[in-house]
Enzyme design. Structure first.
Site, PDB file in Angstrom:
ATOM      1  N   SER A 195     -52.324 -28.325 145.473  1.00  0.00           N
ATOM      2  CA  SER A 195     -53.544 -29.125 145.290  1.00  0.00           C
ATOM      3  C   SER A 195     -53.943 -29.925 146.523  1.00  0.00           C
ATOM      4  O   SER A 195     -55.080 -30.371 146.626  1.00  0.00           O
ATOM      5  CB  SER A 195     -53.382 -30.076 144.105  1.00  0.00           C
ATOM      6  OG  SER A 195     -52.437 -31.086 144.397  1.00  0.00           O
ATOM      7  N   LYS A 231     -52.511 -37.492 145.804  1.00  0.00           N
ATOM      8  CA  LYS A 231     -53.933 -37.199 146.013  1.00  0.00           C
ATOM      9  C   LYS A 231     -54.441 -38.053 147.171  1.00  0.00           C
ATOM     10  O   LYS A 231     -53.769 -38.961 147.646  1.00  0.00           O
ATOM     11  CB  LYS A 231     -54.756 -37.503 144.757  1.00  0.00           C
ATOM     12  CG  LYS A 231     -54.328 -36.750 143.492  1.00  0.00           C
ATOM     13  CD  LYS A 231     -54.552 -35.257 143.575  1.00  0.00           C
ATOM     14  CE  LYS A 231     -54.058 -34.552 142.308  1.00  0.00           C
ATOM     15  NZ  LYS A 231     -54.071 -33.074 142.467  1.00  0.00           N
TER      16      LYS A 231
END
Length: 259
Positions: free
Chosen positions: A69, A140
């Site tokens: 990701s 993230k």
């Protein structure tokens, strides 16, 4: 005479096989040394493990990347070193930071429980970077902080923060900033976070309709990923990109945002 007698006595005690006392002393030394070395090794091993775990708990923690990701910035199997002191003394995450956070209550439903024994074992191994993190831990990039209006996308297909388009050079080359449109204002004390591999990242966009709206509370941030520590060929520091350098503070933004 005295000198000769002493010399003979020394020879008798040290000559191989000529004295029970000398042979027994050597036998005792042979038995005791491995036993003491083993105990010393165990104590030293335990002390080192405790020191590493404490260092990992409060200062810098290895974090194993479990998914793609965050590609190309982070790859599967990378071990990043998470600086847990980065946001001390009132400092908070900034736009562009890569952060590790506990997604319980924002990305993951409350009430997920793990067997205490397996949780403790996994936690210890994860703290050493030898196991994947818990399913509630995420990595993230911060795109919006408290008060920011984050919109996607503008006419050029870019994310806008406080009315300024952001050129996200860190994105995966096969991706666009987002295929999911959104227009949000980030509540104070929270963060809007996204993966660099936007088409393969479950991030704030995926939780827009849920309680909390995909925002991550600042107090759930574990720390800032400052370095890739492993594998050796990928060792590098993770610098904050200048993509957000022209973004004004929310108070200086003309007009107002809406969620």
């Amino acid at each position: 005479m005295d000198t000769e007698a002493k010399h003979t006595e020394r020879d008798r005690s040290s000559a191989p096989g000529t004295g029970e006392e000398g042979e027994g002393s050597r036998f005792m030394r042979t038995r005791r040394l491995p036993s003491m070395s083993w105990r010393r090794a165990v104590v030293l091993g335990v002390a080192c493990t405790v020191a590493v775990l404490l260092f990992s708990r409060f200062v810098v923690q290895p974090f194993q990347i479990p998914s793609s990701s965050m590609e190309p910035t982070l790859q599967i199997g990378d071990r990043v070193l998470v600086n847990k002191l980065a946001y001390g003394s009132g400092a908070e995450p900034e736009r562009g930071d890569v952060v590790v956070f506990d997604g319980t209550g924002s990305f993951v439903q409350e009430g997920m429980e793990e067997n205490p024994v397996s949780a403790a074992t996994r936690g210890a191994l994860a703290a050493l970077g030898l196991a994947e993190p818990a399913e509630t831990d995420f990595v993230k990039r911060v795109v919006g902080v408290g008060g920011d209006r984050v919109v996607c996308c503008d006419k050029g297909g870019r994310v806008e923060v406080n009315g300024v388009p952001v050129d996200e050079s860190y994105l995966h080359p096969d991706d666009v900033p987002s295929v999911v449109p959104f227009d949000i204002v980030v509540p104070q004390g929270t963060l809007w976070v996204m993966g660099d591999h936007r088409s393969n990242s479950r991030d704030s966009r995926d939780h827009l309709g849920e309680p909390g709206g995909g925002m991550v509370p600042v107090d759930k941030v574990v720390g800032r990923a400052d370095w890739i520590g492993w594998p050796a060929g990928r060792w590098t520091s993770l610098e904050r990109p200048d993509a957000f350098s022209r973004v004004p503070d929310p108070g200086r933004m003309p007009g107002g945002g809406h969620g």
